[in-house]
Design a protein around this motif. Structure first.
Motif, PDB file in Angstrom:
ATOM      1  N   TYR A   5       0.801  -1.194   0.000  1.00 45.56           N
ATOM      2  CA  TYR A   5       0.000   0.000   0.000  1.00 45.56           C
ATOM      3  C   TYR A   5       0.833   1.242   0.000  1.00 45.56           C
ATOM      4  CZ  TYR A   5      -4.231   2.493   0.922  1.00 45.56           C
ATOM      5  OH  TYR A   5      -5.329   3.296   0.839  1.00 45.56           O
ATOM      6  N   PHE A  29      -1.786  -4.907   4.320  1.00 42.45           N
ATOM      7  CA  PHE A  29      -2.706  -4.720   5.441  1.00 42.45           C
ATOM      8  C   PHE A  29      -3.021  -6.081   6.047  1.00 42.45           C
ATOM      9  CE2 PHE A  29      -5.289  -0.589   5.118  1.00 42.45           C
ATOM     10  CZ  PHE A  29      -5.165  -0.329   6.474  1.00 42.45           C
ATOM     11  N   ARG A  70      -9.555   1.776   9.576  1.00 42.93           N
ATOM     12  CA  ARG A  70      -9.165   1.745   8.174  1.00 42.93           C
ATOM     13  C   ARG A  70      -9.476   3.066   7.478  1.00 42.93           C
ATOM     14  NH1 ARG A  70      -8.243  -3.563   6.057  1.00 42.93           N
ATOM     15  NH2 ARG A  70      -8.193  -5.040   7.781  1.00 42.93           N
ATOM     16  N   LEU A  74      -6.709   5.571   5.763  1.00 41.97           N
ATOM     17  CA  LEU A  74      -6.796   5.855   4.331  1.00 41.97           C
ATOM     18  C   LEU A  74      -7.185   7.289   4.012  1.00 41.97           C
ATOM     19  CD1 LEU A  74      -8.396   2.444   3.394  1.00 41.97           C
ATOM     20  CD2 LEU A  74      -6.095   3.207   2.795  1.00 41.97           C
ATOM     21  N   SER A 114      -6.774  -2.479  -5.400  1.00 43.82           N
ATOM     22  CA  SER A 114      -7.164  -2.950  -4.078  1.00 43.82           C
ATOM     23  C   SER A 114      -7.478  -4.438  -4.169  1.00 43.82           C
ATOM     24  CB  SER A 114      -8.390  -2.188  -3.562  1.00 43.82           C
ATOM     25  OG  SER A 114      -8.851  -2.749  -2.351  1.00 43.82           O
ATOM     26  N   VAL A 118      -9.137  -4.081   2.284  1.00 43.15           N
ATOM     27  CA  VAL A 118      -8.368  -2.834   2.442  1.00 43.15           C
ATOM     28  C   VAL A 118      -9.274  -1.820   3.143  1.00 43.15           C
ATOM     29  CG1 VAL A 118      -7.044  -1.043   1.272  1.00 43.15           C
ATOM     30  CG2 VAL A 118      -6.969  -3.424   0.443  1.00 43.15           C
ATOM     31  N   ASP A 129     -15.905  -0.218  -1.748  1.00 40.26           N
ATOM     32  CA  ASP A 129     -14.499   0.056  -1.399  1.00 40.26           C
ATOM     33  C   ASP A 129     -14.026   1.399  -1.940  1.00 40.26           C
ATOM     34  OD1 ASP A 129     -14.283  -2.435  -0.103  1.00 40.26           O
ATOM     35  OD2 ASP A 129     -13.747  -3.425  -1.970  1.00 40.26           O
ATOM     36  N   TRP A 135      -9.598   3.875  -6.576  1.00 37.47           N
ATOM     37  CA  TRP A 135      -8.966   2.780  -7.308  1.00 37.47           C
ATOM     38  C   TRP A 135      -9.158   2.913  -8.808  1.00 37.47           C
ATOM     39  CZ3 TRP A 135      -6.122   1.039  -3.649  1.00 37.47           C
ATOM     40  CH2 TRP A 135      -6.612   0.999  -2.331  1.00 37.47           C
ATOM     41  N   ALA A 205      -2.555  -2.222  -2.981  1.00 38.75           N
ATOM     42  CA  ALA A 205      -2.886  -2.532  -1.584  1.00 38.75           C
ATOM     43  C   ALA A 205      -3.394  -3.963  -1.516  1.00 38.75           C
ATOM     44  CB  ALA A 205      -3.943  -1.568  -1.066  1.00 38.75           C
ATOM     45  N   GLY A 207      -4.907  -6.668   1.260  1.00 37.14           N
ATOM     46  CA  GLY A 207      -5.436  -6.808   2.611  1.00 37.14           C
ATOM     47  C   GLY A 207      -5.749  -8.258   2.952  1.00 37.14           C
TER      48      GLY A 207
END
Length: 505
Positions: A5, A29, A70, A74, A114, A118, A129, A135, A205, A207
């Motif tokens: 990330y 993550f 989170r 972010l 992603s 994430v 997301d 993204w 990223a 997760g």
């Protein structure tokens, strides 16, 4: 081949020189991972990253709950700035159209991906997301994620399938014949292979879902943690001086079929020693599972051309002070690994307290992107700003210095003073108390105060509990010295410092 990330365009060396390298970023993550360096658990890939990178040994989340933490990481903003303390609001429509970390990199020419968990899925990220803001591509979620709460854990006595807390499995017998993190790794590796010759810088990223409960992982990892080597927590019961408001009843642990059958008294009952050892063993095994996947992932990354960041959304209590899961302001719930792997930057291990909202401005600095300003007091008026600080100056200094003035701020909400069924995860409409906590190199100080969930205001004069822990004499935070006259002046100092950060004049 780059994944994590964190992204970099400029490497700033120890001597301060700059080299334009158009680096990629990989942000890793891990869900609910506390630091395990003091628990005799060998995580070779994470430990290798720390040994060769820059490791912050006192890194703390803003809130020990997935979605608020989170979104804070972010966006670079605290839960108070987002008005998010649960899972049920999306900041862009609820408070302000704030720019996120991946969005900022995307706006500055990066292709952003992603993979896995994430943003927290659901309403807090608009059920998508935060795509397409953050993204370049539709975020990837592994197909087997839909079975994460399925009854796939066999009870040895009845042979029935249950929804257990402890759930080592044979992967080939699982629905979909796989597990979410295995599928995420395969997808991530495909992205790395496909983009290995990309002329555009990448921000990827990844997760992982584990060691979040249920503790479901390939059974072979349990064999790597012999239960006779697992230690009980030093203080497995609620400390006498802990205010009731600081306690949470770990309802999500209690509701699992295997733990439910133990009939532990609600809300203050203690986990039996046998089960404490079994849960700790399985948590460690799940962490080993993820460490293996991280090693596999990194084998596809050109470490000389990629900046990598590894962290977690928060920690996890494993029976310390009688508590389990997160949902508190204790170190075990807030403290996380924070490791940067940066090409041409020497290894360091730093102990100054830092916050996860510091990741956003740090990556911006490392990448050489345009400066992101510090948020003013009225943060809801500014689309692009951060409340964290860049950690680059710590990375570049030969000595940490001034550790006594460094601190981290965290918080946790409660519906009331006495632990009830929703004390772990109160919805915004039920929050009446907020616990604000400041962690310096030596102390953790917390005030539980009245909170207005409609106006988002605080009444510092209405206290429900005060905690002060001295980490020199009490690293386990089991002896609240709030009423000890010896700490009178440090308590006054920390109270003023805490309040000045939450409600600056």
């Amino acid at each position: 081949m780059y994944l994590f990330y964190v992204t970099i365009l400029i490497v700033i060396n120890i001597n301060g020189s700059e080299t334009k390298l158009n680096r990629n970023v990989l942000f890793i993550f891990v869900d609910d991972l506390r630091p395990l360096v003091d628990e005799n658990i060998n995580l070779p890939n994470i430990q290798n990253m720390a040994a060769n990178g820059i490791s912050f040994e006192n890194a703390f989340a803003q809130q020990a709950l997935c979605a608020p933490s989170r979104n804070s990481i972010l966006t670079g903003r605290r839960p108070d700035a987002l008005h998010l303390y649960d899972f049920y609001s999306y900041w862009r429509t609820f408070i302000g159209n704030f720019t996120t970390l991946p969005q900022y990199f995307k706006q500055n020419g990066y292709e952003t991906y992603s993979i896995g968990k994430v943003f927290h899925p659901g309403q807090s990220s608009n059920f998508n997301d935060d795509y397409p803001y953050s993204w370049s591509h539709v975020p990837y979620h592994p197909p087997t994620d839909k079975y994460k709460e399925a009854a796939v854990c066999k009870d040895r006595r009845t042979q029935r399938m249950q929804k257990n807390l402890i759930c080592p499995v044979k992967v080939s017998k699982q629905p979909g014949k796989s597990l979410p993190d295995l599928q995420s790794i395969d997808y991530a590796i495909e992205i790395l292979k496909r983009t290995s010759n990309s002329t555009k810088p990448l921000f990827i990223a990844v997760g992982f879902h584990k060691p979040h409960i249920p503790l479901k992982f390939p059974r072979k990892y349990l064999d790597q943690v012999p239960i006779e080597q697992v230690r009980l927590p030093k203080y497995p019961h609620k400390p006498a001086a802990m205010p009731l408001v600081a306690w949470h009843p770990w309802t999500d642990v209690r509701q699992r079929d295997d733990i439910k059958s133990l009939n532990i008294d609600f809300p203050m009952g203690t986990m039996p020693k046998k089960w404490t050892l079994k849960i700790r063993q399985s948590y460690y095994a799940a962490a080993l599972y993820i460490d293996d996947l991280i090693g596999k992932l990194l084998s596809y990354v050109d470490m000389k051309k990629t900046i990598i960041v590894l962290t977690s959304d928060h920690g996890w209590s494993l029976g310390e002070n009688g508590l389990w899961a997160k949902y508190s302001n204790f170190d075990v719930a807030l403290k996380v690994p924070l490791i940067f792997s940066i090409p041409k930057m020497a290894h360091k291990s730093l102990t100054t307290p830092v916050e996860l909202i510091d990741i956003f401005p740090t990556l911006v600095d490392l990448a050489g992107l345009p400066y992101v300003p510090k948020c003013p007091n009225d943060t809801d008026k500014v689309i692009l700003c951060v409340q964290g600080k860049s950690l680059l100056h710590y990375m570049n200094r030969f000595s940490e210095g001034d550790k006594h003035i460094s601190f981290s701020i965290s918080q946790y909400p409660r519906p009331g003073e006495y632990p009830v069924i929703n004390s772990d995860k109160p919805r915004l409409m039920d929050i009446n108390i907020m616990g604000y906590s400041i962690r310096t190199n030596r102390y953790r100080y917390t005030e539980w105060i009245s909170f207005n969930n409609k106006l988002f205001t605080r009444n510092w004069n209405k206290l429900y509990g005060v905690e002060l822990y001295d980490h020199i004499t009490d690293p386990d935070e089991s002896n609240n010295v709030n009423t000890n006259p010896q700490y009178k002046y440090i308590k006054i100092y920390l109270s003023k410092l805490l309040r000045s950060q939450i409600d600056p004049k």
